[in-house]
Design an enzyme around this catalytic site. Structure first.
Site, mmCIF file in Angstrom:
data_model
loop_
_atom_site.group_PDB
_atom_site.id
_atom_site.type_symbol
_atom_site.label_atom_id
_atom_site.label_comp_id
_atom_site.label_asym_id
_atom_site.label_seq_id
_atom_site.Cartn_x
_atom_site.Cartn_y
_atom_site.Cartn_z
ATOM 1 N N ASP A 150 45.149 19.788 23.261
ATOM 2 C CA ASP A 150 44.240 19.057 24.222
ATOM 3 C C ASP A 150 45.213 18.410 25.130
ATOM 4 O OD1 ASP A 150 42.117 18.151 25.714
ATOM 5 O OD2 ASP A 150 40.974 17.423 23.849
HETATM 6 C C1 BGC Z 1 39.255 17.028 26.903
HETATM 7 C C2 BGC Z 1 39.326 18.695 26.934
HETATM 8 C C3 BGC Z 1 39.455 19.101 28.371
HETATM 9 C C4 BGC Z 1 40.817 18.796 28.825
HETATM 10 C C5 BGC Z 1 41.180 19.350 30.362
HETATM 11 C C6 BGC Z 1 40.545 16.879 27.629
HETATM 12 O O1 BGC Z 1 40.426 15.489 27.829
HETATM 13 O O2 BGC Z 1 39.166 16.654 25.738
HETATM 14 O O3 BGC Z 1 38.053 19.143 26.415
HETATM 15 O O4 BGC Z 1 39.551 20.935 28.175
HETATM 16 O O5 BGC Z 1 40.809 17.464 28.661
HETATM 17 O O6 BGC Z 1 40.388 18.774 31.231
#
Ligand code: BGC
Length: 767
Positions: free
Chosen positions: A229
């Site tokens: 993530d």
């Molecule tokens: C989120 C993800 C997301 C990623 C990219 C993160 O903060 O938890 O779900 O895909 O950011 O934006």
């Protein structure tokens, strides 16, 4: 340009391989131009494509894309074909917007209705969430675009999401929190899996070798890539060793350097880096096979978003009126007071990384107006944008309701209450909204409440005052039209809840262990989340899992199973006839729950293991057939470390909701498993007697032991007795060796030696 991954890896320098395993920007992977390795472009997800035009820009903002209903709504369709179509449409938008992988779906369980991100997740039930994810992934990937199954794992709250440790026992992890991931990985093979921010039992998900390597890659056979993530990596070397292939976002020069040095120092085998590079290259080249560019059919996708919204909205309540009939669908040619800001400002998506820039937005009030045939619509704001109390708005609304034949109340959680990054503090609508519903319902008993929220809200303060409630969810950009269709009866509601609506927050399964503190959140309720909890506690709920009404009615008949007695590996087919007994065409969602009547370890009262959505014309009957496989009857045994089945009686529950069981069928399962003997030095006497090999080995001594116990403890006033207990019961739960120690003088062999001999005997037999 060569796409032979092995030969590219052989030609890559150590620095190039390390760089490949970390992103080049917010949204792109690192290209290796001299070897013809292109970059790969990823974008959020999950219910719309959030494609930022400039990958280096600090400011946010994304290109227009269809905002589909969020996962709470799409899961409530229980329609796998529709989810597949939605996946195809997402892929078409990715292609047009130059995106190789869309970051979704999210299959985390709704452990508590408070999780700020629940609107992005499908369900409290792993089977349903898994089925929805499989269809969505299949749809996206059928068009040559990748997905990212997220957030792996146990990311069930936003509070301290970067650091908190989810403390969850192994069986609960397997049966509840990993099961949807497992299904999606095995059945749909997402190109990427995204690890979560949090820790799981003390270890960061981004460094969790058991989760990423042992379970995901080795046990489930996953051969795509694992991506972090965004910002989840703390120690790139540790994460690489644990199986995290790609760190995002980039650039992260320092991390690349760390990896290079660690390989040089022999701290990480180069083969480990090669393996991650291999996985990344495999996906990068797969993505390359789909040419990007062009446009997408925004109108067609808007219509599809409308369809998903219309099939996912749930008619929660539609009571008969005192004057006969029901309030919904609304009749034409009446005066309708439309009350509430969310009728004019559609509430259709949540906050955070999933927030898309819609191609257009259907405004509920306008959509209602465009469908009226002789009805007169009036509007009052009802409540302000924030949670302030405004008596003037209340008074105006009441006046309007009084002057109308029907009041249509639109309530929605205030913007920013449901978002990534933090949780809700309560289940409440604003004080003004509650007061508004109560006041309007007093003035106009014919009141319908439309709730727009991504998760349940408490309704006990007003539910009895209104005859009809429609759950409109975060309905996506086309939801306004879908609402209007349902309210005016142009569409027959056919969604059912993918999560329980509780009566109040203090009833919820995780209440006493939420959101944790001192760096930990204990999943104390174990397996018992959602309906599993309310079933076990026999607690009433506001609306049960699987509940949803229709403007028509359905009868279930002729329930049948393919066999009364069956082997686990063969599974079972369940059939039932469903008849539309009303006057409108409609769709029914038939649910099959499995109940284990007796099991070695505690199990939930019932668990969803199959479902089908069936469309029926008035008077029409169709036979629904649902297949149950091995997993439908198995549970994860932490001592055997595998999914097991046990011989015995089960009940197949054919249901319209978790609280509306229409038929129960008794069946008997024959397990084909030959389980290893798990008796050990700590096993209790009861466990020895319950195990076939144990009772065979220990059996000859048992009568002697029982007689000795009877002699020593007896019953009533017997010798050594009189302490008011059932000795066999008490000793049954003691390790066998401890029981034998009580009577070592009567045994030919010392108890410790005897237990050792017995253990050798039972384990030899299994060899
Ligand atoms: C989120 C993800 C997301 C990623 C990219 C993160 O903060 O938890 O779900 O895909 O950011 O934006």
């Amino acid at each position: 340009m060569s796409t032979d991954v092995e030969s590219i890896i052989a030609r890559m320098t150590l620095e190039e391989k390390a760089a490949l395993c970390t992103g080049a920007s917010k949204w792109t992977t690192t290209p290796v131009e001299r070897l013809g390795v292109p970059e790969m472009f990823v974008a959020d997800g999950p219910h719309g494509v959030r494609r930022e035009p400039d990958i280096h820009a600090v400011a946010r903002g994304s290109l227009p894309a269809t905002c589909f209903p969020t996962a709470s709504c799409s899961a409530s369709t229980w329609d796998v074909d529709l989810l597949r179509q939605m996946g195809e449409a997402l892929a078409e938008e990715c292609i047009a917007l130059n995106v190789d992988v869309v970051l979704g779906p999210g299959v985390n369980m709704k452990r508590s209705p408070l999780c700020g991100r629940n609107f992005e997740y499908f369900s409290e039930d792993p089977y349903l969430a898994g089925e929805m994810a499989v269809s969505l992934i299949d749809g996206v990937q059928s068009k040559g675009v990748g997905t990212s199954l997220k957030h792996y794992a146990a990311n069930n709250q936003e509070f301290e999401r970067f650091s908190i440790s989810a403390e969850v026992d192994e069986r609960t992890l397997r049966e509840i929190y990993l099961a949807a991931f497992e299904k999606a990985v095995k059945e749909a093979e997402p190109w990427t899996v995204m690890c979560s921010y949090n820790k799981v039992n003390g270890v960061l998900a981004s460094e969790h070798g058991t989760l990423m390597t042992e379970i995901l890659k080795e046990e489930w056979g996953y051969d795509g890539l694992v991506v972090s993530d965004w910002g989840a990596v703390r120690d790139r070397v540790a994460s690489l060793k644990a199986g995290l292939d790609l760190e995002m976002p980039g650039p992260q020069h320092r991390r690349v350097k760390d990896v290079v040095e660690a390989v040089r120092a022999g701290e990480v085998a180069e083969a480990t880096l090669d393996e991650s590079a291999r996985r990344i290259l495999g996906i990068v080249f797969k993505a390359r096979q789909t040419p990007k560019g062009g446009t997408f059919d925004a109108e067609a996708h808007h219509d599809l978003a409308h369809k998903v919204a219309s099939e996912g909205m749930v008619l929660l309540k539609n009571d008969p009126l005192p004057q006969n009939g029901r309030l919904l669908p609304l009749k034409d040619r009446q005066r309708i007071a439309v009350i509430g800001r969310s009728a004019q400002e559609a509430y259709f998506q949540g906050g955070g990384s999933s927030h898309t820039n819609p191609t257009k937005v259907d405004v509920p009030f306008e959509e209602l107006q465009s469908r009226t045939e002789g009805a007169e619509l009036m509007y009052a704001e009802g409540y302000p944008a924030d949670d302030a109390f405004r008596q003037d708005l209340l008074d105006e609304a009441v006046e309007l309701a009084q002057a109308a034949d029907v009041a249509l109340l639109f309530v929605a959680l205030p913007a920013r209450k449901e978002s990534e990054g933090y949780d809700r503090a309560d289940l409440d609508l604003t004080g003004q909204q509650v007061a508004l519903i109560q006041a309007v319902a007093r003035a106009q008993p014919k009141a319908v409440v439309v709730v727009n929220s991504g998760a349940p809200v408490a309704m006990s303060d007003w539910i009895d005052a209104v005859p009809a409630i429609l759950q409109g969810w975060m309905m996506g950009q086309a939801g306004g039209g879908a609402l209007a269709d349902i309210l005016f009866g142009r569409a027959n509601p056919c969604g059912k809840l993918a999560e329980t609506f509780p009566l109040k927050l203090t009833d919820t399964p995780a209440y006493l262990n939420w959101p944790g503190g001192a760096g930990r959140v204990r999943y104390g309720e174990g397996l018992f989340i959602g309906y599993r909890y309310y079933d076990a506690k026999q607690m009433p709920v506001l609306f049960a899992f699987g509940h949803g009404l229709s403007y028509t009615a359905f009868a279930y008949s002729n329930p049948a199973v393919s066999a009364q007695t069956f082997r686990d590996v063969d599974g079972l087919t369940v059939k039932v006839d469903v008849t539309n007994t009303g006057e409108l065409a409609g769709k029914e969602i038939v649910q099959v729950y499995v109940r284990d009547r007796e099991s070695g370890l505690v199990r939930p009262e019932k668990e969803l293991k199959g479902f089908a959505k069936v469309a029926l014309e008035p008077g029409e009957t169709k036979t629904v057939s649902i297949k149950l496989d091995f997993r439908a009857f198995a549970y994860y045994h932490p001592e055997y470390k595998q999914w097991i089945t046990e011989d015995g009686d089960f009940e197949i529950l054919i249901a319209a909701s978790a609280a509306d069981i229409r038929h129960r069928l008794a069946v008997t399962l024959e397990s084909t498993l030959d389980l290893p003997c798990i008796l050990n030095a700590e096993s209790t006497m009861r466990e020895w007697m319950a195990d076939p090999r144990g009772s065979q080995a220990f059996g000859p001594y048992y009568a002697h032991v029982a007689a000795q116990i009877q002699r020593r403890f007896g019953g009533g006033d017997g010798e050594g007795g009189g302490i008011g207990l059932d000795a066999m019961d008490m000793l049954g739960d003691m390790p066998l060796v401890s029981v034998l120690m009580w009577q070592k003088d009567t045994l030919p062999t010392h108890p410790e030696d005897l237990v050792e001999q017995l253990l050798a005997q039972v384990h030899d037999e299994t060899e």
